[in-house]
Write a protein that holds these residues in place. Structure first.
Motif, PDB file in Angstrom:
ATOM      1  N   ALA A 125     -65.530  21.314  -5.172  1.00  0.00           N
ATOM      2  CA  ALA A 125     -66.375  22.509  -5.094  1.00  0.00           C
ATOM      3  C   ALA A 125     -66.018  23.481  -6.211  1.00  0.00           C
ATOM      4  CB  ALA A 125     -66.212  23.182  -3.736  1.00  0.00           C
ATOM      5  N   SER A 126     -64.734  23.642  -6.433  1.00  0.00           N
ATOM      6  CA  SER A 126     -64.256  24.551  -7.482  1.00  0.00           C
ATOM      7  C   SER A 126     -64.722  24.066  -8.858  1.00  0.00           C
ATOM      8  CB  SER A 126     -62.736  24.637  -7.414  1.00  0.00           C
ATOM      9  OG  SER A 126     -62.265  25.594  -8.313  1.00  0.00           O
ATOM     10  N   ASP A 127     -64.623  22.755  -9.079  1.00  0.00           N
ATOM     11  CA  ASP A 127     -65.087  22.172 -10.352  1.00  0.00           C
ATOM     12  C   ASP A 127     -66.593  22.375 -10.524  1.00  0.00           C
ATOM     13  OD1 ASP A 127     -62.516  21.362 -10.815  1.00  0.00           O
ATOM     14  OD2 ASP A 127     -62.862  19.256 -10.268  1.00  0.00           O
ATOM     15  N   ALA A 128     -67.332  22.181  -9.425  1.00  0.00           N
ATOM     16  CA  ALA A 128     -68.789  22.339  -9.480  1.00  0.00           C
ATOM     17  C   ALA A 128     -69.148  23.796  -9.794  1.00  0.00           C
ATOM     18  CB  ALA A 128     -69.424  21.910  -8.158  1.00  0.00           C
ATOM     19  N   GLU A 129     -68.402  24.724  -9.190  1.00  0.00           N
ATOM     20  CA  GLU A 129     -68.670  26.143  -9.459  1.00  0.00           C
ATOM     21  C   GLU A 129     -68.405  26.468 -10.932  1.00  0.00           C
ATOM     22  OE1 GLU A 129     -67.718  30.584  -7.655  1.00  0.00           O
ATOM     23  OE2 GLU A 129     -66.233  29.009  -7.362  1.00  0.00           O
ATOM     24  N   GLU A 130     -67.324  25.917 -11.455  1.00  0.00           N
ATOM     25  CA  GLU A 130     -67.012  26.132 -12.881  1.00  0.00           C
ATOM     26  C   GLU A 130     -68.125  25.592 -13.765  1.00  0.00           C
ATOM     27  OE1 GLU A 130     -63.133  24.846 -14.228  1.00  0.00           O
ATOM     28  OE2 GLU A 130     -62.211  25.696 -12.438  1.00  0.00           O
ATOM     29  N   GLY A 131     -68.762  24.512 -13.308  1.00  0.00           N
ATOM     30  CA  GLY A 131     -69.866  23.920 -14.063  1.00  0.00           C
ATOM     31  C   GLY A 131     -71.211  24.528 -13.714  1.00  0.00           C
ATOM     32  N   ASP A 135     -75.090  24.791  -5.902  1.00  0.00           N
ATOM     33  CA  ASP A 135     -75.536  23.997  -4.751  1.00  0.00           C
ATOM     34  C   ASP A 135     -74.537  22.897  -4.419  1.00  0.00           C
ATOM     35  OD1 ASP A 135     -77.780  25.545  -4.535  1.00  0.00           O
ATOM     36  OD2 ASP A 135     -79.111  24.133  -5.555  1.00  0.00           O
ATOM     37  N   ALA A 136     -74.038  22.226  -5.448  1.00  0.00           N
ATOM     38  CA  ALA A 136     -73.039  21.175  -5.214  1.00  0.00           C
ATOM     39  C   ALA A 136     -71.761  21.786  -4.656  1.00  0.00           C
ATOM     40  CB  ALA A 136     -72.746  20.424  -6.517  1.00  0.00           C
ATOM     41  N   ALA A 137     -71.374  22.939  -5.193  1.00  0.00           N
ATOM     42  CA  ALA A 137     -70.154  23.610  -4.714  1.00  0.00           C
ATOM     43  C   ALA A 137     -70.269  23.938  -3.230  1.00  0.00           C
ATOM     44  CB  ALA A 137     -69.904  24.881  -5.528  1.00  0.00           C
ATOM     45  N   LEU A 138     -71.432  24.473  -2.828  1.00  0.00           N
ATOM     46  CA  LEU A 138     -71.651  24.794  -1.416  1.00  0.00           C
ATOM     47  C   LEU A 138     -71.642  23.513  -0.577  1.00  0.00           C
ATOM     48  CD1 LEU A 138     -72.293  26.734   0.878  1.00  0.00           C
ATOM     49  CD2 LEU A 138     -74.708  26.631   0.214  1.00  0.00           C
ATOM     50  N   GLY A 139     -72.231  22.457  -1.112  1.00  0.00           N
ATOM     51  CA  GLY A 139     -72.255  21.173  -0.400  1.00  0.00           C
ATOM     52  C   GLY A 139     -70.850  20.647  -0.120  1.00  0.00           C
ATOM     53  N   TYR A 140     -69.978  20.717  -1.130  1.00  0.00           N
ATOM     54  CA  TYR A 140     -68.604  20.246  -0.935  1.00  0.00           C
ATOM     55  C   TYR A 140     -67.862  21.111   0.094  1.00  0.00           C
ATOM     56  CZ  TYR A 140     -68.932  17.123  -4.992  1.00  0.00           C
ATOM     57  OH  TYR A 140     -69.281  16.127  -5.866  1.00  0.00           O
ATOM     58  N   CYS A 141     -68.080  22.419   0.026  1.00  0.00           N
ATOM     59  CA  CYS A 141     -67.415  23.311   0.993  1.00  0.00           C
ATOM     60  C   CYS A 141     -67.915  23.039   2.412  1.00  0.00           C
ATOM     61  CB  CYS A 141     -67.654  24.777   0.622  1.00  0.00           C
ATOM     62  SG  CYS A 141     -66.701  25.328  -0.809  1.00  0.00           S
ATOM     63  N   ALA A 142     -69.226  22.810   2.546  1.00  0.00           N
ATOM     64  CA  ALA A 142     -69.785  22.493   3.866  1.00  0.00           C
ATOM     65  C   ALA A 142     -69.199  21.177   4.390  1.00  0.00           C
ATOM     66  CB  ALA A 142     -71.309  22.412   3.793  1.00  0.00           C
ATOM     67  N   GLN A 143     -69.025  20.203   3.491  1.00  0.00           N
ATOM     68  CA  GLN A 143     -68.409  18.934   3.909  1.00  0.00           C
ATOM     69  C   GLN A 143     -66.979  19.164   4.394  1.00  0.00           C
ATOM     70  OE1 GLN A 143     -68.765  16.210   0.620  1.00  0.00           O
ATOM     71  NE2 GLN A 143     -70.980  16.029   0.831  1.00  0.00           N
ATOM     72  N   LEU A 163     -57.333  28.965  -5.588  1.00  0.00           N
ATOM     73  CA  LEU A 163     -58.717  29.208  -6.006  1.00  0.00           C
ATOM     74  C   LEU A 163     -58.862  30.487  -6.822  1.00  0.00           C
ATOM     75  CD1 LEU A 163     -60.654  28.352  -2.721  1.00  0.00           C
ATOM     76  CD2 LEU A 163     -60.634  27.014  -4.826  1.00  0.00           C
ATOM     77  N   GLU A 164     -59.715  30.387  -7.826  1.00  0.00           N
ATOM     78  CA  GLU A 164     -60.111  31.587  -8.574  1.00  0.00           C
ATOM     79  C   GLU A 164     -61.085  32.364  -7.691  1.00  0.00           C
ATOM     80  OE1 GLU A 164     -59.320  32.476 -11.829  1.00  0.00           O
ATOM     81  OE2 GLU A 164     -57.863  30.843 -11.746  1.00  0.00           O
ATOM     82  N   PHE A 165     -61.144  33.702  -7.872  1.00  0.00           N
ATOM     83  CA  PHE A 165     -62.097  34.465  -7.078  1.00  0.00           C
ATOM     84  C   PHE A 165     -63.517  34.062  -7.474  1.00  0.00           C
ATOM     85  CE2 PHE A 165     -64.945  37.982  -6.193  1.00  0.00           C
ATOM     86  CZ  PHE A 165     -64.731  38.113  -4.840  1.00  0.00           C
ATOM     87  N   GLY A 166     -64.341  33.817  -6.475  1.00  0.00           N
ATOM     88  CA  GLY A 166     -65.719  33.418  -6.729  1.00  0.00           C
ATOM     89  C   GLY A 166     -66.340  32.952  -5.427  1.00  0.00           C
ATOM     90  N   LEU A 167     -67.479  32.283  -5.541  1.00  0.00           N
ATOM     91  CA  LEU A 167     -68.192  31.832  -4.341  1.00  0.00           C
ATOM     92  C   LEU A 167     -67.382  30.843  -3.520  1.00  0.00           C
ATOM     93  CD1 LEU A 167     -71.824  31.450  -5.714  1.00  0.00           C
ATOM     94  CD2 LEU A 167     -71.041  33.069  -3.974  1.00  0.00           C
ATOM     95  N   VAL A 168     -66.739  29.893  -4.182  1.00  0.00           N
ATOM     96  CA  VAL A 168     -65.966  28.889  -3.437  1.00  0.00           C
ATOM     97  C   VAL A 168     -64.850  29.567  -2.645  1.00  0.00           C
ATOM     98  CG1 VAL A 168     -64.423  26.890  -3.642  1.00  0.00           C
ATOM     99  CG2 VAL A 168     -66.563  26.950  -4.934  1.00  0.00           C
ATOM    100  N   ALA A 169     -64.185  30.521  -3.259  1.00  0.00           N
ATOM    101  CA  ALA A 169     -63.118  31.253  -2.554  1.00  0.00           C
ATOM    102  C   ALA A 169     -63.687  31.973  -1.331  1.00  0.00           C
ATOM    103  CB  ALA A 169     -62.452  32.247  -3.495  1.00  0.00           C
ATOM    104  N   GLU A 170     -64.887  32.553  -1.476  1.00  0.00           N
ATOM    105  CA  GLU A 170     -65.509  33.254  -0.336  1.00  0.00           C
ATOM    106  C   GLU A 170     -65.894  32.254   0.761  1.00  0.00           C
ATOM    107  OE1 GLU A 170     -67.562  36.701  -0.397  1.00  0.00           O
ATOM    108  OE2 GLU A 170     -67.435  37.101  -2.537  1.00  0.00           O
ATOM    109  N   TRP A 171     -66.469  31.109   0.365  1.00  0.00           N
ATOM    110  CA  TRP A 171     -66.854  30.112   1.372  1.00  0.00           C
ATOM    111  C   TRP A 171     -65.634  29.553   2.092  1.00  0.00           C
ATOM    112  CZ3 TRP A 171     -70.363  27.696  -2.865  1.00  0.00           C
ATOM    113  CH2 TRP A 171     -71.562  28.421  -2.952  1.00  0.00           C
ATOM    114  N   VAL A 172     -64.562  29.329   1.353  1.00  0.00           N
ATOM    115  CA  VAL A 172     -63.330  28.818   1.977  1.00  0.00           C
ATOM    116  C   VAL A 172     -62.768  29.872   2.933  1.00  0.00           C
ATOM    117  CG1 VAL A 172     -60.948  28.111   1.527  1.00  0.00           C
ATOM    118  CG2 VAL A 172     -62.812  27.166   0.145  1.00  0.00           C
ATOM    119  N   ASN A 173     -62.926  31.133   2.572  1.00  0.00           N
ATOM    120  CA  ASN A 173     -62.524  32.220   3.460  1.00  0.00           C
ATOM    121  C   ASN A 173     -63.284  32.115   4.782  1.00  0.00           C
ATOM    122  OD1 ASN A 173     -62.818  34.985   4.641  1.00  0.00           O
ATOM    123  ND2 ASN A 173     -61.464  35.509   2.948  1.00  0.00           N
TER     124      ASN A 173
END
Length: 194
Positions: A125-131, A135-143, A163-173
């Motif tokens: 998810a973190s890699d997808a967010e960097e790229g 949508d892929a990042a959210l998909g991995y977090c949901a999985q 995690l760097e601060f960003g959407l993935v960090a918020e979703w993991v929260n």
């Protein structure tokens, strides 16, 4: 049975939290403010956890479960009206964190439980967010969330720390709130005197 269908979470309950945030001085660096925001997030995550638990226990059919999740999602992710821009941003952060919880619940109820370890999914998810593939990042977090629902694995705080601060960090929260809700589904009490 924890709650009759339709009463897992109410708009009134959400609005009570929003009013408290609107009335108080909110400083995310302040412990009391941070706790209030976490309670708001945990309270919604507990509702999701209860719905899915009732589904697991056979008290709700798949379709009913998805309907109940949709009701809570509609309440929690509705646009919030506040005059204070900073408070709006903070509430938006809570809503963002919870987006992943809803997706994970829906995937789990649909019978999709990821096989990859949570750390790998969060890393992807973190890699997808960097790229810039949100949508892929959210998909991995949901999985990753489906594994928490299925009680396959726990979300380690080590994963969060990297995690760097960003959407993935918020979703993991949000997933962290979900994990807490599943292990200790006690309703967060709203302080009547606040």
């Amino acid at each position: 049975m924890s709650a009759p269908p339709g009463e897992y979470y109410t708009d009134e309950r959400w609005q009570n939290w929003i009013e408290r945030i609107d009335e108080e001085d909110i400083d995310p660096e302040d412990e009391d403010s941070a706790r209030l925001l976490l309670n708001l997030q945990d309270d919604a995550a507990i509702a999701v956890a209860k719905i899915v638990t009732d589904y697991q226990d056979g008290e709700l059919e798949e379709e009913e479960t998805l309907e109940e999740l949709a009701k809570v999602r509609e309440i929690v992710l509705a646009e919030v009206e506040m005059d204070d821009e900073e408070k709006l941003m903070v509430v938006d952060g809570v809503q963002t964190s919870l987006v992943c919880v809803f997706y994970a619940a829906e995937e789990y109820v649909a019978g999709e439980v990821a096989e990859a370890p949570i750390a790998d999914l969060i890393g992807a998810a973190s890699d997808a967010e960097e790229g810039d593939d949100v949508d892929a990042a959210l998909g991995y977090c949901a999985q990753a969330g489906t594994r928490i629902f299925a009680d396959e694995e726990e979300l380690s705080m080590d994963v969060v720390d990297d995690l760097e601060f960003g959407l993935v960090a918020e979703w993991v929260n949000g997933l962290d709130s979900l994990q807490t809700a599943l292990s200790d589904p006690e309703v967060v009490e709203e302080d009547d005197d606040a």
